[in-house]
Design a protein around this motif. Structure first.
Motif, PDB file in Angstrom:
ATOM      1  N   LEU A   1      96.888  24.437   9.433  1.00 42.57           N
ATOM      2  CA  LEU A   1      97.812  23.544   8.598  1.00 42.57           C
ATOM      3  C   LEU A   1      97.806  21.998   8.718  1.00 42.57           C
ATOM      4  CD1 LEU A   1     100.731  26.092   8.415  1.00 42.57           C
ATOM      5  CD2 LEU A   1      98.894  25.682   6.633  1.00 42.57           C
ATOM      6  N   SER A   2      98.047  21.314   7.732  1.00 40.07           N
ATOM      7  CA  SER A   2      98.155  19.889   8.136  1.00 40.07           C
ATOM      8  C   SER A   2      99.755  19.784   8.346  1.00 40.07           C
ATOM      9  CB  SER A   2      97.882  19.073   6.663  1.00 40.07           C
ATOM     10  OG  SER A   2      96.557  19.176   6.287  1.00 40.07           O
ATOM     11  N   PRO A   3     100.078  18.916   9.358  1.00 38.30           N
ATOM     12  CA  PRO A   3     101.521  18.701   9.963  1.00 38.30           C
ATOM     13  C   PRO A   3     102.276  18.489   8.685  1.00 38.30           C
ATOM     14  CG  PRO A   3      99.871  17.753  11.268  1.00 38.30           C
ATOM     15  CD  PRO A   3      99.148  17.997  10.173  1.00 38.30           C
ATOM     16  N   GLU A   4     101.906  17.593   7.637  1.00 40.44           N
ATOM     17  CA  GLU A   4     102.610  17.187   6.561  1.00 40.44           C
ATOM     18  C   GLU A   4     103.314  18.209   5.805  1.00 40.44           C
ATOM     19  OE1 GLU A   4      99.598  16.438   7.014  1.00 40.44           O
ATOM     20  OE2 GLU A   4      99.767  14.223   7.976  1.00 40.44           O
ATOM     21  N   VAL A   5     102.721  19.399   5.783  1.00 42.78           N
ATOM     22  CA  VAL A   5     103.184  20.504   4.845  1.00 42.78           C
ATOM     23  C   VAL A   5     104.842  21.088   5.432  1.00 42.78           C
ATOM     24  CG1 VAL A   5     100.901  21.491   4.357  1.00 42.78           C
ATOM     25  CG2 VAL A   5     102.271  22.481   6.192  1.00 42.78           C
ATOM     26  N   TYR A   6     105.041  20.753   6.590  1.00 43.30           N
ATOM     27  CA  TYR A   6     106.324  21.170   7.012  1.00 43.30           C
ATOM     28  C   TYR A   6     107.292  20.362   6.532  1.00 43.30           C
ATOM     29  CZ  TYR A   6     103.846  24.483  10.222  1.00 43.30           C
ATOM     30  OH  TYR A   6     103.101  25.761  10.549  1.00 43.30           O
ATOM     31  N   ASP A   7     106.880  19.096   6.267  1.00 36.68           N
ATOM     32  CA  ASP A   7     107.976  17.956   5.674  1.00 36.68           C
ATOM     33  C   ASP A   7     108.011  18.136   4.149  1.00 36.68           C
ATOM     34  OD1 ASP A   7     108.440  17.185   8.333  1.00 36.68           O
ATOM     35  OD2 ASP A   7     106.613  15.729   8.315  1.00 36.68           O
ATOM     36  N   THR A   8     106.959  18.373   3.584  1.00 34.95           N
ATOM     37  CA  THR A   8     106.864  18.240   1.938  1.00 34.95           C
ATOM     38  C   THR A   8     107.071  19.577   1.296  1.00 34.95           C
ATOM     39  OG1 THR A   8     104.423  18.278   2.276  1.00 34.95           O
ATOM     40  CG2 THR A   8     105.652  16.075   2.354  1.00 34.95           C
TER      41      THR A   8
END
Length: 211
Positions: free
Chosen positions: A185-192
């Motif tokens: 997973l890309s880390p950004e998915v946890y924010d977006t």
């Protein structure tokens, strides 16, 4: 005297008129950074996205890690008592074309350079740190679904080969590299993202209803 009872074998089977249309055939081909919206098998090969010919096909796996909640007095699996802890996703292929890039993909953590004392060679070296560029945007398998004009497409995102390079070479055989790309997973998915989905997609051509 007892008589022999005739016993007829009844042809119970899941086979039907469209069975052959649902067969996934042959080894297919593997690509890097394939875009199903714009790429085709032919255009992606022309663009140099294909990993080249493989040996004995490949493998795709997407398995959830499940945990059952256990309670006193509950001795049998019960609906709702299982949660998903995560997913283990990978796509694997045995690469037969020893291109510079395939050596790098096999190593997973490597760079291409040159050696001024040895002219005419790409020099591939490993390193002790993982860079963002070591994660491949996607590793994509494109293959034939017998009853469809469009291919079946399986993608694993942010693919990273954790197994390193083992180069199999033998007399009367050709060299080959087994590369197993794990999805990340890309880390950004946890924010977006409101829902975290595992790092893969399967594109199956839409089935048409015959009139």
């Amino acid at each position: 005297m007892a008589t022999v009872k005739p016993r007829k074998i009844k042809p119970y089977s899941g086979y039907n008129a469209k069975t052959a249309d649902h067969m996934l055939l042959d080894a297919g081909a593997f690509f890097v950074n394939y875009d199903p919206a714009t790429d085709t098998y032919a255009s992606a090969k022309k663009a140099g996205k294909c990993l080249g010919v493989t040996i004995k096909g490949g493998e795709f796996s997407a398995k959830p890690t499940l945990r059952r909640l256990e309670f006193d007095g509950v001795k049998t699996r019960t609906k709702g008592d299982t949660v998903v802890d995560g997913w283990e996703v990978y796509i694997k292929a045995t690469l037969a074309e020893m291109t510079t890039q395939n050596f790098i993909y096999g190593l997973g953590i490597a760079d291409k350079g040159t050696d001024e004392k040895v002219v005419g060679y790409d020099v591939i070296t490993g390193r002790d740190v993982i860079l963002d560029g070591d994660y491949i945007q996607n590793i994509t398998w494109v293959g034939c679904l017998l009853g469809e004009d469009k291919p079946c497409i399986i993608q694993v995102f942010n693919g990273f080969n954790e197994n390193g390079l083992t180069l199999a070479i033998a007399d009367k055989d050709n060299g080959k590299v087994e590369a197993q790309f794990y999805g990340n997973l890309s880390p950004e998915v946890y924010d977006t993202e409101d829902e975290i989905k595992p790092p893969f997609k399967i594109f199956r051509p839409t089935e048409t209803t015959e009139v």
